[in-house]
Write a protein that holds these residues in place. Structure first.
Motif, PDB file in Angstrom:
ATOM      1  N   SER A 160      37.881   5.352 -47.506  1.00 38.20           N
ATOM      2  CA  SER A 160      38.514   5.478 -46.899  1.00 38.20           C
ATOM      3  C   SER A 160      39.441   3.260 -46.401  1.00 38.20           C
ATOM      4  O   SER A 160      38.036   3.069 -46.856  1.00 38.20           O
ATOM      5  N   ASP A 192      35.200   5.318 -40.298  1.00 40.25           N
ATOM      6  CA  ASP A 192      35.142   6.943 -40.399  1.00 40.25           C
ATOM      7  C   ASP A 192      34.413   7.432 -40.644  1.00 40.25           C
ATOM      8  O   ASP A 192      33.975   7.983 -39.882  1.00 40.25           O
ATOM      9  N   ASN A 212      41.283   0.329 -41.192  1.00 41.99           N
ATOM     10  CA  ASN A 212      40.679   1.350 -40.445  1.00 41.99           C
ATOM     11  C   ASN A 212      39.228   0.613 -39.988  1.00 41.99           C
ATOM     12  O   ASN A 212      38.839   0.595 -41.674  1.00 41.99           O
TER      13      ASN A 212
END
Length: 130
Positions: free
Chosen positions: A34, A103, A86
């Motif tokens: 990610s 994630d 993220n």
């Protein structure tokens, strides 16, 4: 094992840091891939920080008394949490929040002191670069 990681980290550094001292590649999670940071969004910084060993988020907040981890010095420095693509944060561990992958929740990949709202550090050894 840590010494070979540090040696490897040092040889890759010129490819990772641009002429302006910023990340030249995308910073991604080692486990799930990610995207954590886009190229050019963080500045290379050397600061000695202790990070607990990598594990899932639910076991990170229980490591307050634990000495299991690494003292790392090579980091990507970001001064605004909204710069990240993220990233997640653990519950407070003393005056620190650890940065994790939002994630897959593996971490810590970085460190944030609650005493300084404008400093976030992502350890080069805890992420991959693509």
């Amino acid at each position: 094992m840590a010494s070979s990681q540090q040696a490897n980290d040092g040889t890759d550094r010129p490819d990772l840091v641009s002429g302006e001292g910023k990340n030249s590649k995308t910073v991604v999670c080692q486990r799930c891939g990610s995207k954590v940071l886009c190229p050019g969004m963080a500045v290379f910084a050397e600061k000695e920080l202790f990070l607990p060993s990598m594990r899932k988020k639910n076991s990170l907040s229980t490591t307050e008394g634990s000495e299991d981890g690494d003292t790392l010095t090579a980091h990507w420095f970001v001064d605004d949490m909204y710069t990240f693509e993220n990233v997640g944060f653990t519950k407070d561990v003393g005056r620190i929040k650890y940065l994790i992958c939002a994630d897959c929740e593996i971490g810590p990949i970085g460190w944030h002191s609650l005493d300084d709202k404008k400093s976030f550090y992502v350890a080069l050894e805890r992420v991959n670069h693509a």
